[in-house]
Design an enzyme around this catalytic site. Sequence first.
Site, PDB file in Angstrom:
ATOM      1  N   SER A   1      -9.598  -0.290   7.210  1.00  0.00           N
ATOM      2  CA  SER A   1      -9.104  -0.205   5.833  1.00  0.00           C
ATOM      3  C   SER A   1      -8.424  -1.455   5.283  1.00  0.00           C
ATOM      4  O   SER A   1      -8.092  -1.497   4.100  1.00  0.00           O
ATOM      5  CB  SER A   1      -8.145   0.974   5.691  1.00  0.00           C
ATOM      6  OG  SER A   1      -8.875   2.167   5.737  1.00  0.00           O
TER       7      SER A   1
ATOM      8  N   LYS B   1       0.848  -1.206   0.000  1.00  0.00           N
ATOM      9  CA  LYS B   1       0.000   0.000   0.000  1.00  0.00           C
ATOM     10  C   LYS B   1       0.877   1.248   0.000  1.00  0.00           C
ATOM     11  O   LYS B   1       1.896   1.298   0.699  1.00  0.00           O
ATOM     12  CB  LYS B   1      -0.913  -0.039   1.230  1.00  0.00           C
ATOM     13  CG  LYS B   1      -1.986   1.045   1.284  1.00  0.00           C
ATOM     14  CD  LYS B   1      -2.860   0.856   2.523  1.00  0.00           C
ATOM     15  CE  LYS B   1      -3.932   1.928   2.654  1.00  0.00           C
ATOM     16  NZ  LYS B   1      -4.728   1.759   3.905  1.00  0.00           N
TER      17      LYS B   1
ATOM     18  N   SER C   1      -9.713   2.259   3.099  1.00  0.00           N
ATOM     19  CA  SER C   1      -8.858   2.995   2.189  1.00  0.00           C
ATOM     20  C   SER C   1      -7.953   2.109   1.341  1.00  0.00           C
ATOM     21  O   SER C   1      -7.463   2.542   0.310  1.00  0.00           O
ATOM     22  CB  SER C   1      -7.987   3.961   2.972  1.00  0.00           C
ATOM     23  OG  SER C   1      -7.098   3.246   3.839  1.00  0.00           O
TER      24      SER C   1
HETATM   25  N1  GLN Z   1     -12.797   4.263   6.472  1.00  0.00           N
HETATM   26  C1  GLN Z   1     -12.215   4.687   7.703  1.00  0.00           C
HETATM   27  C2  GLN Z   1     -11.850   6.143   7.602  1.00  0.00           C
HETATM   28  O1  GLN Z   1     -12.172   6.729   6.636  1.00  0.00           O
HETATM   29  C3  GLN Z   1     -11.027   3.841   8.011  1.00  0.00           C
HETATM   30  C4  GLN Z   1      -9.789   4.285   7.366  1.00  0.00           C
HETATM   31  C5  GLN Z   1      -8.602   3.419   7.670  1.00  0.00           C
HETATM   32  O2  GLN Z   1      -8.711   2.368   8.304  1.00  0.00           O
HETATM   33  N2  GLN Z   1      -7.453   3.890   7.252  1.00  0.00           N
HETATM   34  O3  GLN Z   1     -11.259   6.699   8.460  1.00  0.00           O
END
Ligand code: GLN
Length: 501
Positions: A179, A80, A155
């Site tokens: 994410s 990532k 994400s």
């Molecule tokens: N979707 C969650 C957010 O927008 C989690 C993001 C993540 O785990 N990096 O914060």
Amino acid sequence: MTELTRLSAAVLAEKLRAGEVSSVEATQAYLDRIAAVEPAVHAYLHVSAQEALATARDVDERRAAGEELHPLAGVPIAVKDVVVTQGMPSTAGSKILEGWVPPYDATLVERIRAARMPILGKTNMDEFAMGSSTEHSAYGNTHNPWDLDRIPGGSGGGSAAAVAAFAAPLAIGTDTGGSIRQPGAVTGTVGVKPTYGGVSRYGLIALASSLDQAGPVTRTVLDSALLHELIGGHDPRDSTSIPEPLPDVVGAARQGALGDLTGVRVGVVEQLQGEGYQPGVQARFEESLELLKEAGADVVEVSCPHFEYALAAYYLILPAEASSNLAKFDGMRFGLRVEPEEGPVTAERVMAATRGAGFGDEVKRRIILGTYALSAGYYDAYYGSAQKVRTLIQRDFAAAFDQVDVLVSPTAPTTAFKLGEKLDDPLAMYLNDVATIPANLAGVPGISVPNGLSDDGLPVGFQVLAPAKADDRLYRVGAALEAALEARWGGPLLDRAPELG
Ligand code: GLN
């Protein structure tokens, strides 16, 4: 597609060890697959073909010379883009880091390189890991391999889509609120958020330091365990790293695959099901519970009353930490620098122009929220209260784990939604993480295992949560469920995904 890209990482590693296939062949097969599917999927922001092949050639030579190698040596991997990689672009999905090439490796990347795994490239993501769909990336959408009009989760949508599209056997994700697990659920892949402190955060571009954890994104539970074992364990460069050996996650995955869960106490979280969960998600969840019972587990219902407030607390704590972490992107030190169009070029004005041009809307929204929540006069009402809720959630977990060994829930309330569907509605987007966020607030580990298709033909995930430092339990229960499901389906769920490329 060559059959090589359909093998699990564990089986590919066996074949490499046995000399049945070379790392150059495997790496080239993945690079060919990337070339074939990337125009449709766009999982990668950067493909490092030459470097990956050079690592592969080196591994093959060492193996031929009889050198003792890591079990995953020669198995390719995608990373990532929020994880820094020396000599390879690392943008975290943001314009503000365009062109920045880190001078060092994250600890987990060091370990991947030390194991001699070819790095295929860097995967797409929501900007600074803020989002649930990868649509907040500054570099375009990633498409879900199950339906190209739909989101791959976020994400870490790029890592999940790469693995689901057979464009990487393994990938690294990061999970601050879900994410790794939510993209896993909506793409039919396995994703693990380790215990907080279980995998070094050194070299992750920080979103919210008290919540962030890196972890595996794979096609099987055993593959996640193998990768977890490699990247996990103590790192003196991360002050929150747990100074203890990792539990035996690989042994637990192998034991789980035998299918016996006799005596394992499984708690169904009352607050993480029912209303708001798509009927097909709920139905698959209940079928999976039956399979766990058939494997010998004792399944009971458990109440975690404060989970209801997890999302609200998270959206104060996360923006607060993010606003502080992102202050370093000032137009001086990294990547983009924009000078004001007119007037004096002062440090403050360059900073404002750079941040105005370099950050996307979601990032700006959270910086504003976070600085507000932390400001004098509001701190107690917002940030302080959220921290108290966090403690109550930790106590809910502690009380639940007095009664059961693991907790379970659907990973995400719905299957993958259409690209664009929730882009203008931040609250609807945030709701995707209702079931994954409590684990981050408490620092406990979680896994998402694909457990079938909903009525719309799209994959859903089953989440298992365990107490901190008991990550092995995720693998035992996850592997048992995976074995039971695959016996029923007659093969992996991803075999049913449409053919691409
Ligand atoms: N979707 C969650 C957010 O927008 C989690 C993001 C993540 O785990 N990096 O914060």
